[in-house]
Scaffold this motif. Structure first.
Motif, PDB file in Angstrom:
ATOM      1  N   ILE A 164      77.199 -26.099  -5.258  1.00 27.73           N
ATOM      2  CA  ILE A 164      77.654 -25.664  -3.934  1.00 27.73           C
ATOM      3  C   ILE A 164      76.602 -25.985  -2.870  1.00 27.73           C
ATOM      4  O   ILE A 164      76.936 -26.347  -1.742  1.00 27.73           O
ATOM      5  N   THR A 165      75.329 -25.872  -3.258  1.00 23.87           N
ATOM      6  CA  THR A 165      74.255 -26.219  -2.311  1.00 23.87           C
ATOM      7  C   THR A 165      74.315 -27.698  -1.937  1.00 23.87           C
ATOM      8  O   THR A 165      74.224 -28.061  -0.759  1.00 23.87           O
ATOM      9  N   PHE A 166      74.481 -28.565  -2.939  1.00 24.80           N
ATOM     10  CA  PHE A 166      74.568 -29.996  -2.644  1.00 24.80           C
ATOM     11  C   PHE A 166      75.814 -30.316  -1.817  1.00 24.80           C
ATOM     12  O   PHE A 166      75.846 -31.304  -1.087  1.00 24.80           O
ATOM     13  N   LYS A 167      76.846 -29.487  -1.944  1.00 27.09           N
ATOM     14  CA  LYS A 167      78.102 -29.723  -1.230  1.00 27.09           C
ATOM     15  C   LYS A 167      78.063 -29.147   0.180  1.00 27.09           C
ATOM     16  O   LYS A 167      78.938 -29.460   1.017  1.00 27.09           O
ATOM     17  N   SER A 168      77.081 -28.337   0.476  1.00 23.47           N
ATOM     18  CA  SER A 168      77.031 -27.631   1.754  1.00 23.47           C
ATOM     19  C   SER A 168      76.938 -28.613   2.929  1.00 23.47           C
ATOM     20  O   SER A 168      76.164 -29.583   2.901  1.00 23.47           O
ATOM     21  N   SER A 169      77.706 -28.338   3.964  1.00 17.36           N
ATOM     22  CA  SER A 169      77.685 -29.212   5.146  1.00 17.36           C
ATOM     23  C   SER A 169      76.366 -29.082   5.910  1.00 17.36           C
ATOM     24  O   SER A 169      75.950 -30.011   6.603  1.00 17.36           O
ATOM     25  N   GLU A 170      75.685 -27.923   5.781  1.00 19.99           N
ATOM     26  CA  GLU A 170      74.402 -27.747   6.450  1.00 19.99           C
ATOM     27  C   GLU A 170      73.341 -28.710   5.917  1.00 19.99           C
ATOM     28  O   GLU A 170      72.390 -29.056   6.624  1.00 19.99           O
ATOM     29  N   LEU A 171      73.477 -29.107   4.655  1.00 27.59           N
ATOM     30  CA  LEU A 171      72.501 -30.030   4.061  1.00 27.59           C
ATOM     31  C   LEU A 171      73.001 -31.476   4.030  1.00 27.59           C
ATOM     32  O   LEU A 171      72.384 -32.335   3.404  1.00 27.59           O
ATOM     33  N   GLN A 172      74.128 -31.711   4.709  1.00 31.21           N
ATOM     34  CA  GLN A 172      74.672 -33.079   4.695  1.00 31.21           C
ATOM     35  C   GLN A 172      73.666 -34.075   5.273  1.00 31.21           C
ATOM     36  O   GLN A 172      73.463 -35.153   4.726  1.00 31.21           O
ATOM     37  N   GLU A 173      73.033 -33.720   6.354  1.00 29.50           N
ATOM     38  CA  GLU A 173      71.960 -34.531   6.926  1.00 29.50           C
ATOM     39  C   GLU A 173      71.060 -33.615   7.741  1.00 29.50           C
ATOM     40  O   GLU A 173      71.538 -32.941   8.659  1.00 29.50           O
ATOM     41  N   VAL A 174      69.792 -33.584   7.394  1.00 31.88           N
ATOM     42  CA  VAL A 174      68.853 -32.698   8.074  1.00 31.88           C
ATOM     43  C   VAL A 174      67.611 -33.497   8.457  1.00 31.88           C
ATOM     44  O   VAL A 174      67.332 -34.559   7.881  1.00 31.88           O
ATOM     45  N   THR A 175      66.869 -32.976   9.428  1.00 29.03           N
ATOM     46  CA  THR A 175      65.598 -33.576   9.841  1.00 29.03           C
ATOM     47  C   THR A 175      64.510 -32.521   9.762  1.00 29.03           C
ATOM     48  O   THR A 175      64.615 -31.461  10.398  1.00 29.03           O
ATOM     49  N   VAL A 176      63.501 -32.779   8.936  1.00 31.69           N
ATOM     50  CA  VAL A 176      62.398 -31.846   8.724  1.00 31.69           C
ATOM     51  C   VAL A 176      61.095 -32.604   8.931  1.00 31.69           C
ATOM     52  O   VAL A 176      60.857 -33.631   8.266  1.00 31.69           O
ATOM     53  N   PHE A 177      60.275 -32.135   9.855  1.00 31.58           N
ATOM     54  CA  PHE A 177      58.988 -32.767  10.156  1.00 31.58           C
ATOM     55  C   PHE A 177      59.135 -34.266  10.437  1.00 31.58           C
ATOM     56  O   PHE A 177      58.321 -35.090  10.025  1.00 31.58           O
ATOM     57  N   GLY A 178      60.213 -34.609  11.117  1.00 35.46           N
ATOM     58  CA  GLY A 178      60.415 -36.002  11.507  1.00 35.46           C
ATOM     59  C   GLY A 178      61.094 -36.870  10.465  1.00 35.46           C
ATOM     60  O   GLY A 178      61.416 -38.029  10.743  1.00 35.46           O
ATOM     61  N   TRP A 179      61.329 -36.330   9.230  1.00 38.30           N
ATOM     62  CA  TRP A 179      61.999 -37.085   8.166  1.00 38.30           C
ATOM     63  C   TRP A 179      63.479 -36.703   8.135  1.00 38.30           C
ATOM     64  O   TRP A 179      63.822 -35.529   8.079  1.00 38.30           O
ATOM     65  N   THR A 180      64.352 -37.698   8.171  1.00 37.26           N
ATOM     66  CA  THR A 180      65.788 -37.449   8.095  1.00 37.26           C
ATOM     67  C   THR A 180      66.292 -37.798   6.697  1.00 37.26           C
ATOM     68  O   THR A 180      66.043 -38.896   6.191  1.00 37.26           O
ATOM     69  N   PHE A 181      66.958 -36.856   6.091  1.00 41.31           N
ATOM     70  CA  PHE A 181      67.519 -37.059   4.750  1.00 41.31           C
ATOM     71  C   PHE A 181      68.666 -36.060   4.586  1.00 41.31           C
ATOM     72  O   PHE A 181      68.991 -35.321   5.514  1.00 41.31           O
TER      73      PHE A 181
END
Length: 444
Positions: A164-181
């Motif tokens: 469910i975590t991998f399926k979450s839309s919140e984690l679909q694309e995130v930017t942390v400390f300048g890295w987008t993944f």
């Protein structure tokens, strides 16, 4: 000399049963029978050489990947008594970690799809395996204090939380400390390219061309080569688990499985042994997720890690018998060949020779036609529900096994837990004593 104890060996002639006692003969003999069935079906359906090779390649691929997972389950349950039904969760951790790390960084991705960290693939694979092992350690720490059934619930819940975590839309694309993944959410994420297929598209292309010159489709070369790579992983897993089970570490695991309190009374820290066995298995599952769900298809989605896959792997272990690596591989061959892929093969043969066509949308429609004396709609309905039919067939086999042979075909929980086989030692001494009495006569 005692005869075979498994139901197959008891039905064989004596001269065949002698060879059947060897583990390699059990595996190769079972595989040959399943191969022969698929070749016969291929002949009925009029497959050419490429069709036959492609049919056997798919069968072998599934046997190998299910076999690796089943051996891990055998390590956890058959040797350690750990009821892990969250197998797919650790596979997902491995493939998602390797994929996210190996994706090109933002701005360097020619396809414009989800970016990652640009880590070289070998390092990403190692990171995926280590992350799966770490996830296994995290899952094991609090839950190993639980009884078998509660431990199973925890591992199942852990796998579902990950999916469910991998399926979450919140984690679909995130930017942390300048890295987008990201994980891609429900749409999934494109994985890395298959190194084996890449090799035959570049350096290995002459070999593909040479095969095509003799009239065989060149695609069989990279496809079968990838299966052979997986087969090497299966053999390595088998060797590793066999060595572990025969070592002092493995004997402690068997002691924990049979009686944990008695093992603790021998000053063994049982939790430490169980955690190490669990982590080793999770690392192998992480590697399996990378090569199965990642390299084979080039795309991964969370829906590939549903609990049904874990249950199928467990059925393969139950068919062969927990506590036996050979039985696990044989059970996997039978499960994949007859239960997982069997309904599809039967459907193709019936469609070819009976000439059924069309579809029946609902079961009441099929049942109504059956009451009227027409069985064809019911057959069509069952063929349209091959996936459901597979689950039903799996359930029936499980019920039959639990009733008739709960230990499986080659299940063996009577392995010695010491470095010396005391039963054999006592039998040899009795035999020597009896021989001495015969030579010297009765003294009394």
């Amino acid at each position: 000399m005692s005869g075979p104890t498994d139901p197959i060996g008891r039905r064989l002639p004596d001269w065949v049963a002698t060879y059947w006692e060897q583990d390699l003969i059990k595996i190769l003999g079972t595989l040959a029978v399943v191969y022969a069935l698929y070749l016969f079906v291929g002949l009925l359906l009029g497959y050419d050489l490429f069709g036959q090779l492609n049919s056997l390649r798919r069968l072998t691929f599934l046997i190998v990947v299910y076999g690796i997972a089943a051996l891990v389950v055998n390590l956890h349950w058959g040797y350690s008594g750990l009821f892990n039904i969250g197998v797919v969760g650790f596979m997902a951790v491995g493939v998602y970690t390797a994929t996210i790390l190996s994706r090109p960084v933002a701005g360097q991705n020619p396809t414009g799809s989800l970016p990652g960290f640009g880590v070289p693939l070998p390092l990403a694979v190692i990171a995926g395996v280590l992350t799966a092992a770490a996830a296994g350690y995290v899952a094991a720490l609090p839950s190993l204090r639980l009884r078998d059934d509660y431990f199973a619930i925890v591992t199942l819940a852990f796998a579902e939380i990950l999916r469910i975590t991998f399926k979450s839309s919140e984690l679909q694309e995130v930017t942390v400390f300048g890295w987008t993944f990201g994980t891609g959410g429900g749409r999934g994420i494109r994985t890395f390219s298959n190194p084996v297929r890449d090799f035959f598209e570049t350096s290995g292309q002459p070999l593909v061309t040479a095969v095509e010159t003799v009239g065989v489709d060149g695609r069989v070369v990279p496809d079968w080569s990838f299966v052979f790579v997986l087969l090497v992983i299966l053999i390595g897993t088998y060797w590793l688990i066999a060595r572990l089970s025969a070592s002092p570490f493995g004997r402690v695991l068997k002691g924990i499985r049979d009686d944990e309190e008695a093992t603790q009374s021998l000053a063994k820290h049982t939790s430490s042994f169980k955690i190490r066995a669990f982590v080793i298995g999770c690392a192998i599952l992480g590697l399996l997720g990378i090569v199965w769900q990642g390299a084979s298809s080039g795309y991964v989605t969370p829906d590939r890690f549903i609990p049904e896959l874990t249950f199928f792997i467990w059925i393969a272990v139950i068919v062969g018998g927990a506590g036996s690596n050979t039985g696990t591989v044989v059970g996997t061959i039978l499960f994949v060949g007859l239960i997982l892929e069997g309904p599809g093969q039967v459907r193709r043969v019936v469609e070819e020779f009976v000439g059924l066509s069309g579809s029946v949308p609902t079961f009441p429609d099929a049942l109504g036609a059956l009451v009227g004396g027409n069985i064809d709609p019911l057959v069509l309905y069952l063929f349209d529900q091959t996936s459901a039919l597979r689950v039903i067939l799996t359930g029936l086999v499980l019920i039959w096994l639990l009733k008739r042979r709960p230990q499986g075909l080659f299940g063996n929980r009577q392995e010695i837990a010491s470095s010396v086989d005391l039963k054999r030692l006592v039998a040899e001494r009795r035999e020597n004593k009896s021989g001495a009495q015969v030579q010297g006569g009765d003294g009394d």
